[in-house]
Write a protein that holds these residues in place. Structure first.
Motif, PDB file in Angstrom:
ATOM      1  N   ALA A 142     -11.501 -44.839 -15.279  1.00 15.97           N
ATOM      2  CA  ALA A 142     -10.642 -45.857 -14.675  1.00 15.97           C
ATOM      3  C   ALA A 142     -11.144 -47.276 -14.916  1.00 15.97           C
ATOM      4  O   ALA A 142     -10.341 -48.197 -15.079  1.00 15.97           O
ATOM      5  CB  ALA A 142     -10.513 -45.595 -13.175  1.00 15.97           C
ATOM      6  N   LEU A 143     -12.466 -47.490 -14.967  1.00 20.00           N
ATOM      7  CA  LEU A 143     -12.989 -48.836 -15.191  1.00 20.00           C
ATOM      8  C   LEU A 143     -12.562 -49.364 -16.557  1.00 20.00           C
ATOM      9  O   LEU A 143     -12.145 -50.519 -16.684  1.00 20.00           O
ATOM     10  CB  LEU A 143     -14.513 -48.863 -15.060  1.00 20.00           C
ATOM     11  N   GLU A 144     -12.628 -48.530 -17.585  1.00 15.19           N
ATOM     12  CA  GLU A 144     -12.207 -48.969 -18.913  1.00 15.19           C
ATOM     13  C   GLU A 144     -10.700 -49.253 -18.936  1.00 15.19           C
ATOM     14  O   GLU A 144     -10.256 -50.231 -19.530  1.00 15.19           O
ATOM     15  CB  GLU A 144     -12.547 -47.919 -19.962  1.00 15.19           C
ATOM     16  N   ASP A 145      -9.917 -48.402 -18.267  1.00  8.27           N
ATOM     17  CA  ASP A 145      -8.473 -48.632 -18.192  1.00  8.27           C
ATOM     18  C   ASP A 145      -8.166 -49.958 -17.495  1.00  8.27           C
ATOM     19  O   ASP A 145      -7.324 -50.728 -17.944  1.00  8.27           O
ATOM     20  CB  ASP A 145      -7.774 -47.493 -17.444  1.00  8.27           C
ATOM     21  N   TRP A 146      -8.854 -50.227 -16.384  1.00  8.36           N
ATOM     22  CA  TRP A 146      -8.643 -51.470 -15.632  1.00  8.36           C
ATOM     23  C   TRP A 146      -9.041 -52.672 -16.499  1.00  8.36           C
ATOM     24  O   TRP A 146      -8.321 -53.660 -16.566  1.00  8.36           O
ATOM     25  CB  TRP A 146      -9.453 -51.456 -14.344  1.00  8.36           C
ATOM     26  N   THR A 147     -10.172 -52.584 -17.178  1.00  6.64           N
ATOM     27  CA  THR A 147     -10.638 -53.684 -18.027  1.00  6.64           C
ATOM     28  C   THR A 147      -9.656 -53.953 -19.163  1.00  6.64           C
ATOM     29  O   THR A 147      -9.329 -55.104 -19.450  1.00  6.64           O
ATOM     30  CB  THR A 147     -12.032 -53.351 -18.610  1.00  6.64           C
ATOM     31  N   ARG A 148      -9.156 -52.888 -19.781  1.00  6.54           N
ATOM     32  CA  ARG A 148      -8.184 -53.057 -20.863  1.00  6.54           C
ATOM     33  C   ARG A 148      -6.912 -53.742 -20.355  1.00  6.54           C
ATOM     34  O   ARG A 148      -6.419 -54.690 -20.953  1.00  6.54           O
ATOM     35  CB  ARG A 148      -7.832 -51.709 -21.478  1.00  6.54           C
ATOM     36  N   THR A 149      -6.384 -53.272 -19.219  1.00  4.43           N
ATOM     37  CA  THR A 149      -5.131 -53.798 -18.684  1.00  4.43           C
ATOM     38  C   THR A 149      -5.260 -55.226 -18.175  1.00  4.43           C
ATOM     39  O   THR A 149      -4.407 -56.072 -18.450  1.00  4.43           O
ATOM     40  CB  THR A 149      -4.638 -52.897 -17.530  1.00  4.43           C
ATOM     41  N   HIS A 150      -6.326 -55.522 -17.438  1.00  9.75           N
ATOM     42  CA  HIS A 150      -6.448 -56.815 -16.761  1.00  9.75           C
ATOM     43  C   HIS A 150      -7.195 -57.889 -17.553  1.00  9.75           C
ATOM     44  O   HIS A 150      -7.064 -59.074 -17.256  1.00  9.75           O
ATOM     45  CB  HIS A 150      -7.101 -56.636 -15.391  1.00  9.75           C
ATOM     46  N   LEU A 151      -7.993 -57.491 -18.535  1.00  8.38           N
ATOM     47  CA  LEU A 151      -8.766 -58.482 -19.289  1.00  8.38           C
ATOM     48  C   LEU A 151      -8.418 -58.487 -20.782  1.00  8.38           C
ATOM     49  O   LEU A 151      -7.988 -59.499 -21.322  1.00  8.38           O
ATOM     50  CB  LEU A 151     -10.265 -58.237 -19.109  1.00  8.38           C
ATOM     51  N   ILE A 152      -8.623 -57.381 -21.443  1.00 13.02           N
ATOM     52  CA  ILE A 152      -8.477 -57.320 -22.900  1.00 13.02           C
ATOM     53  C   ILE A 152      -7.041 -57.586 -23.338  1.00 13.02           C
ATOM     54  O   ILE A 152      -6.804 -58.368 -24.269  1.00 13.02           O
ATOM     55  CB  ILE A 152      -8.963 -55.965 -23.451  1.00 13.02           C
ATOM     56  N   ASP A 153      -6.061 -56.935 -22.687  1.00 10.77           N
ATOM     57  CA  ASP A 153      -4.664 -57.109 -23.089  1.00 10.77           C
ATOM     58  C   ASP A 153      -4.157 -58.539 -22.920  1.00 10.77           C
ATOM     59  O   ASP A 153      -3.159 -58.920 -23.520  1.00 10.77           O
ATOM     60  CB  ASP A 153      -3.748 -56.154 -22.314  1.00 10.77           C
ATOM     61  N   ARG A 154      -4.833 -59.339 -22.128  1.00 10.20           N
ATOM     62  CA  ARG A 154      -4.415 -60.730 -21.905  1.00 10.20           C
ATOM     63  C   ARG A 154      -4.959 -61.692 -22.960  1.00 10.20           C
ATOM     64  O   ARG A 154      -4.570 -62.844 -23.007  1.00 10.20           O
ATOM     65  CB  ARG A 154      -4.855 -61.191 -20.523  1.00 10.20           C
ATOM     66  N   ILE A 155      -5.858 -61.220 -23.799  1.00 12.59           N
ATOM     67  CA  ILE A 155      -6.412 -62.056 -24.865  1.00 12.59           C
ATOM     68  C   ILE A 155      -5.361 -62.176 -25.964  1.00 12.59           C
ATOM     69  O   ILE A 155      -4.835 -61.163 -26.426  1.00 12.59           O
ATOM     70  CB  ILE A 155      -7.716 -61.450 -25.430  1.00 12.59           C
ATOM     71  N   PRO A 156      -5.030 -63.400 -26.392  1.00 13.93           N
ATOM     72  CA  PRO A 156      -4.035 -63.553 -27.460  1.00 13.93           C
ATOM     73  C   PRO A 156      -4.456 -62.773 -28.717  1.00 13.93           C
ATOM     74  O   PRO A 156      -5.587 -62.864 -29.170  1.00 13.93           O
ATOM     75  CB  PRO A 156      -4.035 -65.053 -27.724  1.00 13.93           C
ATOM     76  N   GLY A 157      -3.543 -61.970 -29.237  1.00 11.93           N
ATOM     77  CA  GLY A 157      -3.808 -61.170 -30.425  1.00 11.93           C
ATOM     78  C   GLY A 157      -4.471 -59.851 -30.147  1.00 11.93           C
ATOM     79  O   GLY A 157      -4.753 -59.104 -31.075  1.00 11.93           O
ATOM     80  N   ALA A 158      -4.742 -59.517 -28.880  1.00 13.98           N
ATOM     81  CA  ALA A 158      -5.457 -58.286 -28.558  1.00 13.98           C
ATOM     82  C   ALA A 158      -4.668 -57.042 -28.967  1.00 13.98           C
ATOM     83  O   ALA A 158      -5.257 -56.036 -29.345  1.00 13.98           O
ATOM     84  CB  ALA A 158      -5.775 -58.219 -27.069  1.00 13.98           C
ATOM     85  N   GLY A 159      -3.354 -57.073 -28.924  1.00  9.43           N
ATOM     86  CA  GLY A 159      -2.553 -55.927 -29.288  1.00  9.43           C
ATOM     87  C   GLY A 159      -2.316 -55.784 -30.775  1.00  9.43           C
ATOM     88  O   GLY A 159      -1.724 -54.818 -31.223  1.00  9.43           O
ATOM     89  N   HIS A 160      -2.787 -56.743 -31.554  1.00  7.74           N
ATOM     90  CA  HIS A 160      -2.537 -56.745 -32.995  1.00  7.74           C
ATOM     91  C   HIS A 160      -3.088 -55.490 -33.688  1.00  7.74           C
ATOM     92  O   HIS A 160      -2.449 -54.950 -34.569  1.00  7.74           O
ATOM     93  CB  HIS A 160      -3.148 -58.003 -33.622  1.00  7.74           C
ATOM     94  N   ALA A 161      -4.262 -55.013 -33.290  1.00  2.07           N
ATOM     95  CA  ALA A 161      -4.886 -53.866 -33.947  1.00  2.07           C
ATOM     96  C   ALA A 161      -4.107 -52.587 -33.710  1.00  2.07           C
ATOM     97  O   ALA A 161      -4.223 -51.647 -34.467  1.00  2.07           O
ATOM     98  CB  ALA A 161      -6.320 -53.701 -33.459  1.00  2.07           C
ATOM     99  N   ASN A 162      -3.318 -52.515 -32.638  1.00  2.00           N
ATOM    100  CA  ASN A 162      -2.589 -51.298 -32.309  1.00  2.00           C
ATOM    101  C   ASN A 162      -1.212 -51.260 -32.954  1.00  2.00           C
ATOM    102  O   ASN A 162      -0.462 -50.335 -32.738  1.00  2.00           O
ATOM    103  CB  ASN A 162      -2.448 -51.172 -30.791  1.00  2.00           C
ATOM    104  N   ARG A 163      -0.820 -52.262 -33.708  1.00  2.00           N
ATOM    105  CA  ARG A 163       0.522 -52.284 -34.310  1.00  2.00           C
ATOM    106  C   ARG A 163       0.498 -51.794 -35.718  1.00  2.00           C
ATOM    107  O   ARG A 163      -0.405 -51.762 -36.414  1.00  2.00           O
ATOM    108  CB  ARG A 163       1.060 -53.712 -34.278  1.00  2.00           C
TER     109      ARG A 163
END
Length: 138
Positions: A117-138
């Motif tokens: 859950a900690l990694e999920d929370w960090t991804r949702t609340h911190l990493i996903d908010r970084i501009p371009g963070a979703g680029h690697a998953n496209r």
């Protein structure tokens, strides 16, 4: 004797897999390619024949810490336990019955993948908010 060659195909019951070459540190993904976790350790259970069988993939810092050993391993495990959001003791657990394919990545059937859950929370609340963070998953 365990076959250490690359196995790229469906998981075969009764086949010998090398933990080092086929399982540990591999990425686990859904059939659509979405990352689920990385294999940090394995849960081994003795069978009636005296052999050890992998019954679950263990994930997260609480699984990785004991593999690292020493101060860093103890620190990693302690910090993860203190910051755990799931409330469940120990590492995240993915039963091997959900693993359908073993290759360069392990493919698992979709399910409730709140493994850490900690990694999920960090991804949702911190990493996903970084501009371009979703680029690697496209």
């Amino acid at each position: 004797m365990t076959d250490t060659t690359e196995h790229d195909g469906p998981r075969t019951p009764g086949r010998h897999y090398s933990a080092r070459y086929h399982l540990l540190d591999r990425q686990v993904v859904h059939p659509d390619g979405t990352s689920v976790c990385k294999v940090d350790d394995l849960e081994l259970t003795p069978g009636t024949d005296g052999r050890l069988y992998a019954t679950a993939v263990l994930v997260g810092p609480q699984a990785l810490g004991p593999r690292l050993g020493g101060r860093i391993g103890r620190w990693c495990t302690a910090v993860a336990a203190r910051l755990s959001l799931s409330g469940a003791p120990g590492p995240g657990r993915l039963p091997v019955e959900r693993i359908t394919h073993i290759g360069s990545a392990l493919v698992c059937t979709p399910g409730p993948d709140r493994l850490h859950a900690l990694e999920d929370w960090t991804r949702t609340h911190l990493i996903d908010r970084i501009p371009g963070a979703g680029h690697a998953n496209r």
